[in-house]
Design an enzyme around this catalytic site. Structure first.
Site, PDB file in Angstrom:
ATOM      1  N   GLU A 144       0.791  -1.131  -0.098  1.00 26.84           N
ATOM      2  CA  GLU A 144       0.003   0.254  -0.005  1.00 26.84           C
ATOM      3  C   GLU A 144       0.918   1.175  -0.200  1.00 26.84           C
ATOM      4  O   GLU A 144       0.357   2.338  -0.437  1.00 26.84           O
ATOM      5  CB  GLU A 144      -0.837   0.002   1.075  1.00 26.84           C
ATOM      6  N   HIS A 199       9.653  -1.425   2.866  1.00 28.53           N
ATOM      7  CA  HIS A 199       9.696  -1.525   4.144  1.00 28.53           C
ATOM      8  C   HIS A 199       9.608  -2.851   4.284  1.00 28.53           C
ATOM      9  O   HIS A 199       8.960  -3.806   3.648  1.00 28.53           O
ATOM     10  CB  HIS A 199       8.623  -0.899   4.618  1.00 28.53           C
TER      11      HIS A 199
HETATM   12  P1  5GP Z   1       2.095  -2.344   3.137  1.00 27.83           P
HETATM   13  O1  5GP Z   1       0.659  -2.784   2.676  1.00 27.83           O
HETATM   14  O2  5GP Z   1       2.607  -1.310   2.037  1.00 27.83           O
HETATM   15  O3  5GP Z   1       3.267  -3.354   3.177  1.00 27.83           O
HETATM   16  O4  5GP Z   1       2.295  -1.666   4.593  1.00 27.83           O
HETATM   17  C1  5GP Z   1       1.843  -0.471   4.895  1.00 27.83           C
HETATM   18  C2  5GP Z   1       1.878  -0.337   6.273  1.00 27.83           C
HETATM   19  O5  5GP Z   1       2.180   1.269   6.570  1.00 27.83           O
HETATM   20  C3  5GP Z   1       0.503  -0.761   6.557  1.00 27.83           C
HETATM   21  O6  5GP Z   1       0.384  -1.932   7.776  1.00 27.83           O
HETATM   22  C4  5GP Z   1       0.083   0.568   7.595  1.00 27.83           C
HETATM   23  O7  5GP Z   1      -0.686   0.405   8.574  1.00 27.83           O
HETATM   24  C5  5GP Z   1       1.103   1.289   7.604  1.00 27.83           C
HETATM   25  N1  5GP Z   1       0.923   2.731   7.739  1.00 27.83           N
HETATM   26  C6  5GP Z   1       0.146   3.536   6.802  1.00 27.83           C
HETATM   27  N2  5GP Z   1       0.357   4.901   7.002  1.00 27.83           N
HETATM   28  C7  5GP Z   1       1.021   4.895   8.161  1.00 27.83           C
HETATM   29  C8  5GP Z   1       1.479   5.989   9.000  1.00 27.83           C
HETATM   30  O8  5GP Z   1       1.122   7.318   8.577  1.00 27.83           O
HETATM   31  N3  5GP Z   1       2.310   5.790   9.812  1.00 27.83           N
HETATM   32  C9  5GP Z   1       2.670   4.648  10.448  1.00 27.83           C
HETATM   33  N4  5GP Z   1       3.400   4.499  11.470  1.00 27.83           N
HETATM   34  N5  5GP Z   1       2.274   3.413   9.589  1.00 27.83           N
HETATM   35  C10 5GP Z   1       1.350   3.704   8.535  1.00 27.83           C
END
Ligand code: 5GP
Ligand code: ZN
Length: 116
Positions: free
Chosen positions: A97, A102
């Site tokens: 997302e 990361h």
């Molecule tokens: P992905 O789905 O890209 O692997 O994970 C993105 C992660 O970032 C998600 O688990 C979501 O909860 C976290 N996340 C999204 N926006 C923010 C934010 O503004 N601050 C923090 N600390 N985490 C975020």
């Protein structure tokens, strides 16, 4: 080092948007996920803006090794003596997302078999 002024995680690693940080150094910032899926749910985020695993190049090898070696150290600091899980979502089809590379670090007393 490449950064993207419109990227959420570039803003967080630069300190422009607040986060609950547990570790930072010259190369990476580690902070708590805003929507935790386990009692410990951290994000290991390189300061350099790399969109995903798909954009990794040989020049990133030492950065990636640094992240990998950091994971067990952070897990230990968080009290995850019984183990931990790491997840990297890549691309929309992989559930990514935020398009800034990361590593999710997840742990709890009973993580179960959830894939998150
Ligand atoms: P992905 O789905 O890209 O692997 O994970 C993105 C992660 O970032 C998600 O688990 C979501 O909860 C976290 N996340 C999204 N926006 C923010 C934010 O503004 N601050 C923090 N600390 N985490 C975020
Ligand atoms: Zn970024």
């Amino acid at each position: 080092m490449l950064t993207d002024p419109d990227c959420l995680f570039c803003k967080i690693t630069a300190g422009e948007i607040p986060s609950d940080q547990v570790y930072s150094d010259e190369y990476v910032v580690v902070f708590k996920d805003i929507n935790p899926k386990a009692s410990v749910h951290l994000l290991i985020v390189p300061r350099e803006h790399i969109k995903s695993l798909n954009e990794l190049e040989e020049k990133h090898d030492s950065l990636i090794a640094h992240c990998m070696r950091l994971l067990p150290k952070i897990a230990k600091e968080q009290g995850l003596d019984n183990g931990f899980r790491t997840v990297i979502n890549t691309g929309a089809g992989g559930g990514q997302e935020v398009f800034h590379l990361h590593i999710h670090l997840l742990g709890s007393n009973d993580l179960g078999d959830a894939w998150f």
